[in-house]
Design a protein around this motif. Structure first.
Motif, PDB file in Angstrom:
ATOM      1  N   GLY A 114       0.838  -1.187   0.000  1.00  0.00           N
ATOM      2  CA  GLY A 114       0.000   0.000   0.000  1.00  0.00           C
ATOM      3  C   GLY A 114       0.876   1.241   0.000  1.00  0.00           C
ATOM      4  O   GLY A 114       1.971   1.241   0.574  1.00  0.00           O
ATOM      5  N   PRO A 115       0.454   2.315  -0.663  1.00  0.00           N
ATOM      6  CA  PRO A 115       1.304   3.498  -0.842  1.00  0.00           C
ATOM      7  C   PRO A 115       1.560   4.248   0.453  1.00  0.00           C
ATOM      8  O   PRO A 115       0.663   4.428   1.281  1.00  0.00           O
ATOM      9  CB  PRO A 115       0.503   4.358  -1.829  1.00  0.00           C
ATOM     10  CG  PRO A 115      -0.914   3.920  -1.649  1.00  0.00           C
ATOM     11  CD  PRO A 115      -0.862   2.462  -1.327  1.00  0.00           C
ATOM     12  N   ASP A 116       2.807   4.695   0.629  1.00  0.00           N
ATOM     13  CA  ASP A 116       3.213   5.571   1.716  1.00  0.00           C
ATOM     14  C   ASP A 116       3.738   6.863   1.089  1.00  0.00           C
ATOM     15  O   ASP A 116       4.709   6.833   0.324  1.00  0.00           O
ATOM     16  CB  ASP A 116       4.294   4.912   2.574  1.00  0.00           C
ATOM     17  CG  ASP A 116       3.761   3.702   3.326  1.00  0.00           C
ATOM     18  OD1 ASP A 116       2.943   3.892   4.241  1.00  0.00           O
ATOM     19  OD2 ASP A 116       4.152   2.563   2.986  1.00  0.00           O
ATOM     20  N   VAL A 117       3.107   7.989   1.402  1.00  0.00           N
ATOM     21  CA  VAL A 117       3.416   9.247   0.729  1.00  0.00           C
ATOM     22  C   VAL A 117       3.363  10.414   1.726  1.00  0.00           C
ATOM     23  O   VAL A 117       2.978  10.247   2.873  1.00  0.00           O
ATOM     24  CB  VAL A 117       2.427   9.521  -0.427  1.00  0.00           C
ATOM     25  CG1 VAL A 117       2.519   8.453  -1.502  1.00  0.00           C
ATOM     26  CG2 VAL A 117       0.994   9.632   0.091  1.00  0.00           C
ATOM     27  N   SER A 118       3.751  11.593   1.254  1.00  0.00           N
ATOM     28  CA  SER A 118       3.590  12.871   1.966  1.00  0.00           C
ATOM     29  C   SER A 118       4.220  12.894   3.353  1.00  0.00           C
ATOM     30  O   SER A 118       3.568  13.255   4.337  1.00  0.00           O
ATOM     31  CB  SER A 118       2.099  13.223   2.074  1.00  0.00           C
ATOM     32  OG  SER A 118       1.497  13.290   0.812  1.00  0.00           O
ATOM     33  N   PRO A 119       5.511  12.554   3.486  1.00  0.00           N
ATOM     34  CA  PRO A 119       6.134  12.622   4.806  1.00  0.00           C
ATOM     35  C   PRO A 119       6.378  14.061   5.240  1.00  0.00           C
ATOM     36  O   PRO A 119       6.551  14.958   4.416  1.00  0.00           O
ATOM     37  CB  PRO A 119       7.467  11.894   4.592  1.00  0.00           C
ATOM     38  CG  PRO A 119       7.797  12.172   3.148  1.00  0.00           C
ATOM     39  CD  PRO A 119       6.466  12.154   2.430  1.00  0.00           C
ATOM     40  N   VAL A 120       6.386  14.292   6.550  1.00  0.00           N
ATOM     41  CA  VAL A 120       6.774  15.588   7.106  1.00  0.00           C
ATOM     42  C   VAL A 120       7.390  15.344   8.479  1.00  0.00           C
ATOM     43  O   VAL A 120       6.880  14.574   9.276  1.00  0.00           O
ATOM     44  CB  VAL A 120       5.574  16.555   7.194  1.00  0.00           C
ATOM     45  CG1 VAL A 120       4.464  15.990   8.068  1.00  0.00           C
ATOM     46  CG2 VAL A 120       6.006  17.923   7.692  1.00  0.00           C
ATOM     47  N   PHE A 121       8.548  15.974   8.735  1.00  0.00           N
ATOM     48  CA  PHE A 121       9.233  15.820  10.009  1.00  0.00           C
ATOM     49  C   PHE A 121       8.536  16.622  11.110  1.00  0.00           C
ATOM     50  O   PHE A 121       7.940  17.673  10.849  1.00  0.00           O
ATOM     51  CB  PHE A 121      10.679  16.320   9.908  1.00  0.00           C
ATOM     52  CG  PHE A 121      11.614  15.396   9.195  1.00  0.00           C
ATOM     53  CD1 PHE A 121      12.338  14.442   9.892  1.00  0.00           C
ATOM     54  CD2 PHE A 121      11.800  15.498   7.824  1.00  0.00           C
ATOM     55  CE1 PHE A 121      13.232  13.605   9.235  1.00  0.00           C
ATOM     56  CE2 PHE A 121      12.680  14.674   7.155  1.00  0.00           C
ATOM     57  CZ  PHE A 121      13.396  13.712   7.863  1.00  0.00           C
TER      58      PHE A 121
END
Length: 457
Positions: free
Chosen positions: A308-315
């Motif tokens: 399944g897609p993992d997207v849009s990371p932010v620290f």
């Protein structure tokens, strides 16, 4: 409805840029209760101060003085109004006298009704020989013995842009002194995507929507701009011969600089708060997963591994030790957080369709887009929400204005900027700013602007 894993670029783009239509509201009493809780949790701990700003006194007869003074006066008043921490006195309630120096102000007039000001900003502006000089003062109207709080002098090139910049600087000084020691945002920038014919380029503007101008001229589709913590580089994703790849633009050199290409589709870069690392989504393994590389693109390591897609990371900008992101591992995309080594995975949303997280500067809140009632025939819509990380309590901060997406926090933690499509179509997308509780909305751009990112400082 079952969410199918993303397999094509078109599907992945739709996943990242999800656009759905209008959400049913909570009851009025529940909304007010949530609003009160959120204002309490995000306040700086000081009550709104009643502030008056006098139009500055023209101190020269040079023909540039009056138009530049008009720009300065308007910008200063708007900056202080936008701060969200002052009760601004209407210009119609001010005393008629225009003080330009400390010995010219009668504080009794400013503290008495109808002005009833607690603080007064005033000063003088002049131009001569192509130079702009401004003297600015902030006085405590209730302290006749020791009224001066702030005094600043500015001397710059005489231009409309510089008149705006000096007003921004003076406003930020006032906000810092009166706003609990939190720096103002009047000198910050917003980076965003601008539709230019068939292409999308990276643009920038001042925090209030002024000075809109292009950064890139690549003649392709560039998306997801992210400014570095030191404001020297912009990471973004751009379409080329190898599909979407992470690219880097130097604001010091005014050109694209080298960043290594990788296999698959590479999207949604995000800077760590120390500027040393970049997280991004890559399909190099066949399924979109999250990776972290150093700021030059080297040392890439994978931190998610789930179908399944993992997207849009932010620290987490406070600690740099956590990442929030969107994952479709359980079906429809949901908001998650984890440590930067991929451990301690926690699901934050309990359903619906979530996109585009943004972590607040103090690390306590995550803003994101959420369609809580997503599905065929559901009376749902995509709005901006803010969630308290520790408790998972959330508040909806946009209502009934069409599709909302891509929230981004201001560095003072008091404001959000986001993209809004009133009719749900991408071509109508514009950028709006607001206070973090959803009040004080201001439209910054015309249609054709998307994916805003507020500078770190």
């Amino acid at each position: 409805m079952t969410f199918r894993p993303v397999r094509s670029l078109a599907q992945l783009t739709r996943f990242v840029l999800a656009a759905i239509a209008a959400l049913a509201l909570s009851s009025a009493s529940a909304t007010l209760h949530a609003q009160d809780w959120f204002k309490t949790e995000t306040s700086s701990g000081v009550s709104n101060i009643r502030l008056a700003t006098a139009d500055f006194k023209a101190a020269s007869s040079d023909p540039q003085t009056i138009p530049l003074k008009r720009t300065f006066d308007t910008t200063l008043f708007n900056d202080l109004t936008n701060a969200g921490i002052f009760d601004m006195v209407s210009k119609s309630m001010l005393p008629q006298a225009t003080p330009g120096a400390p010995n010219e102000i009668n504080l009794a007039q400013w503290s008495a009704a109808p002005t009833s000001a607690a603080m007064v900003a005033f000063g003088a502006l002049s131009t001569s020989g192509g130079r702009l000089s401004v003297s600015g003062f902030l006085f405590d109207a209730k302290n006749a013995q020791f009224p001066q709080v702030l005094a600043k002098q500015y001397n710059e090139e005489a231009s409309e842009d510089m008149a705006r910049q000096i007003a921004h600087r003076f406003a930020d000084e006032i906000i810092f002194r009166l706003g609990g020691g939190v720096p103002g945002i009047a000198e910050t920038k917003i980076y965003y995507v601008k539709v230019s014919g068939p292409n999308k380029e990276i643009w920038a503007m001042d925090y209030d929507g002024a000075n809109q101008h292009p950064i890139t001229h690549l003649g392709t589709v560039s998306i997801s701009p992210r400014i570095s913590p030191d404001n020297s580089r912009i990471a973004f994703s751009s379409l080329g011969r190898d599909g979407f790849q992470i690219r880097m633009y130097s604001l010091l050199l005014n050109r694209v600089v080298n960043f290594p290409l990788a296999g698959g589709t590479n999207l949604s870069p995000a800077w760590s708060p120390n500027g040393r690392d970049i997280a991004f989504s890559s399909s190099r393994s066949g399924d979109p997963e999250l990776y972290i590389a150093d700021s030059n693109g080297g040392g890439s390591r994978r931190i998610t591994s789930f179908r399944g897609p993992d997207v849009s990371p932010v620290f987490n900008p406070k600690t740099g030790s956590q990442i929030a992101w969107i994952s479709g591992r359980t079906g429809l995309p949901q908001l998650y957080i984890m440590d930067t080594d991929g451990s301690a995975v926690t699901r934050m949303t309990d359903g619906g369709y979530a996109t585009s997280p943004s972590w607040s500067p103090n690390g306590q809140f995550i803003a994101f887009a959420w369609n809580r009632k997503y599905g065929p025939g559901a009376p749902g819509g995509q709005d901006i929400y803010v969630m308290e990380v520790a408790t998972k309590r959330w508040i909806q901060v946009t209502h009934d204005i069409g599709r909302c997406d891509f929230p981004s926090w201001s560095p003072d933690g008091r404001h959000l900027v986001f993209a809004n499509s009133p009719n749900g179509r991408a071509s109508s997308s514009r950028i709006i700013s607001m206070l973090a509780d959803g009040t004080g909305r201001k439209t910054l751009t015309e249609a054709g602007a998307d994916m805003p990112n507020w500078s770190w400082k």
